[in-house]
Design a protein around this motif. Structure first.
Motif, PDB file in Angstrom:
ATOM      1  N   ASN A 151       9.657  46.182  -7.206  1.00 27.75           N
ATOM      2  CA  ASN A 151      10.437  45.314  -8.096  1.00 27.75           C
ATOM      3  C   ASN A 151      11.586  44.444  -7.628  1.00 27.75           C
ATOM      4  N   SER A 152      11.978  45.061  -6.403  1.00 30.98           N
ATOM      5  CA  SER A 152      13.233  44.554  -5.914  1.00 30.98           C
ATOM      6  C   SER A 152      12.617  43.306  -4.864  1.00 30.98           C
ATOM      7  N   MET A 153      11.192  43.324  -4.792  1.00 29.33           N
ATOM      8  CA  MET A 153      10.983  42.386  -3.966  1.00 29.33           C
ATOM      9  C   MET A 153      10.589  41.004  -4.667  1.00 29.33           C
ATOM     10  N   THR A 154      10.546  39.828  -4.003  1.00 23.99           N
ATOM     11  CA  THR A 154      10.095  38.498  -4.503  1.00 23.99           C
ATOM     12  C   THR A 154       8.607  38.548  -4.728  1.00 23.99           C
ATOM     13  N   LYS A 155       8.132  37.648  -5.235  1.00 25.48           N
ATOM     14  CA  LYS A 155       6.409  37.658  -5.580  1.00 25.48           C
ATOM     15  C   LYS A 155       5.860  37.370  -4.173  1.00 25.48           C
ATOM     16  N   ASP A 156       6.480  36.582  -3.277  1.00 27.78           N
ATOM     17  CA  ASP A 156       5.918  36.413  -2.022  1.00 27.78           C
ATOM     18  C   ASP A 156       6.289  37.599  -0.980  1.00 27.78           C
ATOM     19  N   GLU A 157       7.303  38.212  -1.158  1.00 32.30           N
ATOM     20  CA  GLU A 157       7.177  39.367  -0.402  1.00 32.30           C
ATOM     21  C   GLU A 157       6.291  40.639  -0.816  1.00 32.30           C
TER      22      GLU A 157
END
Length: 251
Positions: A151-157
């Motif tokens: 959840n702490s990541m962006t969609k790209d990550e």
């Protein structure tokens, strides 16, 4: 129909004191009580008690049982399937020990010869081999940590993480027909071990847990189905390669 504590104790074959203890430690606390303050056990409570006793029969400590069944991801059907597998393994071990006892009796009577290895067949002095699996599924904070990390990541990550996982699976699939002990196989499985312990998914796998995870890939058909999408037999190959990797890297 709700049952009082004495009725449940008689039904199960345990003591009232044991049920009171389960209540005191928050393991099994009936939601209903009579006006006089007596505990009332519902069918749901009895089902949970059955689950607890299955875990107890398999030597899980009460603290660990509470941790597992309190997890928001706990699944009763999965737990029952796990219990069944564990009990079958336990039965196999007991049968082996009975054979060892029978042979030892004949040996002490001078009726047969018995090697030192045969004298210890059936003994299992290791820790519960399925406790780690239960912990991986429902225990500790594994699931929540993984969710938090994602959840702490962006969609790209997240997309990049998925592509990295798929790349490792494809590399493993390309060498799955070699020996799990081969250099190629061990190099490929090390990438998987390093990825799991990179901190990207919020969890750390010890060598023991890594090996247990590999066994789950085969025991749980959902894992097998997903992994084998990259190549038939990949889950089985990964299990064997992960076991070799864990053994080779033990200090």
């Amino acid at each position: 129909m709700a049952m009082k504590v004495r009725e449940v104790a008689d039904l199960v074959g345990t003591s009232v004191r044991t049920l009171h203890h389960y209540d005191e430690i928050g393991l099994l606390t009936p939601k209903e009580t009579t006006d006089a303050g007596y505990r009332l056990y519902s069918n749901e409570d009895l089902e949970l008690l059955q689950q607890i006793l299955f875990f107890r029969e398999l030597d899980f400590p009460l603290k660990k049982i509470k941790e597992i069944i309190s997890s928001p991801t706990f699944n009763r059907q999965q737990a029952l399937e796990l219990h069944r597998k564990m009990l079958l393994d336990k039965r196999k071990q007991i049968d082996q020990m009975i054979q060892t006892i029978d042979k030892t009796i004949m040996y002490t009577k001078g009726e047969i010869q018995m090697s030192n290895k045969e004298k210890f067949e059936g003994f299992d002095l290791s820790s519960n081999p399925y406790e780690q699996e239960a912990r991986e599924r429902w225990g500790d904070e594994t699931v929540e940590k993984s969710k938090a990390a994602l959840n702490s990541m962006t969609k790209d990550e997240q997309k990049a993480l998925g592509e990295q996982m798929n790349s490792i699976y494809r590399d493993l699939a390309s060498v799955r027909h070699t020996s799990p002990e081969s250099e190629e196989a061990q190099e490929a499985i090390k990438k998987w071990y390093d990825f799991l312990n990179s901190g990207k998914i919020g969890h750390h796998y010890s060598l023991e847990a890594f090996q247990g995870l590999g066994q789950m890939y085969v025991d749980d058909e959902r894992f097998t189905k997903n992994i084998d999408q990259f190549g038939s037999g990949l889950a089985l190959f990964m299990r064997d390669a992960m076991a070799v990797f864990a053994e080779n890297n033990q200090k």
